[in-house]
Design a protein around this motif. Structure first.
Motif: not given
Length: 218
Positions: A62, A64, A119-120, A135, A148, A151, A170
């Motif tokens: 993850q 930012r 973001l993951t 994200q 969102q 994805t 996220s």
């Protein structure tokens, strides 16, 4: 009815009549959904459920606002696949060109405006490749709202709840990093039953339906 078979529209609808008169065809419907924050007490179960389904072959990473150097190329690959792997109905779209430099420049453009994101991504441990990502954008000018964004789960990694995993993680990161956000908006193709099911599982509720029109020229 668009070619997806989802989202019938009355032919007498005034915007529809206008669009058709000017050569546009209805090619897709999009569901706009909204999630109220803070997350419910049982939200941690969303991530745990998905982690069990994914198994031990994946690791979450993850960040930012700025993509770590080690993931620039991998994120560029996933962003590019958004234009080819996500459902697009009858839209005539071309594959987007993404590389590490475009990811850097996009991050810089976002932060210059004061906006941010969380973001993951899910790393496939045996190969070191990113199999999925999600994200969420946090605009500076609307403190209570987040959006969102992309994805995606790579086609060769689907069926393992990775979409639910990266979206749930996220959302947890968003709540920790931006506790002032009170709602998250998302848009999905009406025929994208898999992602819509994930959103409903996470508590998103339908807010509106949008329609996509396309005209061919030349």
């Amino acid at each position: 009815m668009p070619p997806t078979g989802v989202g019938r529209l009355r032919a007498a609808d005034i915007p529809a009549r206008f669009a058709r008169r000017h050569g546009f065809a209805l090619v897709e419907t999009t569901r706009h959904s909204q999630l109220a924050l803070p997350l419910p007490d049982g939200a941690a179960a969303w991530r745990a459920e998905a982690e069990r389904a994914a198994g031990g072959g994946y690791r979450l990473v993850q960040w930012r606002h700025h993509t770590p150097e080690e993931w620039l190329h991998a994120i560029a690959v996933l962003q590019g696949r958004m234009s080819t792997d996500a459902p697009t109905g009858g839209l005539d779209l071309r594959e987007e060109a993404w590389d590490a430099q475009r990811v850097r420049e996009t991050d810089e453009q976002i932060t210059r405006t004061g906006d941010g994101y969380v973001l993951t991504a899910a790393e496939h441990v045996p190969t070191g490749e990113l199999a999925a990502f999600s994200q969420i954008m946090v605009p500076a000018h609307r403190a209570a709202v987040a959006f969102q964004y992309n994805t995606l789960v790579r086609a060769d990694h689907r069926g393992r709840r990775l979409g639910q995993l990266v979206k749930a993680a996220s959302l947890e990161l968003l709540v920790a990093a931006a506790p002032h956000v009170r709602r998250v908006h998302t848009w999905n193709a009406g025929e994208n039953a898999y992602m819509l099911a994930i959103n409903e599982r996470l508590g998103f509720a339908r807010a509106s339906t949008e329609r996509v029109w396309q005209a061919r020229v030349g």
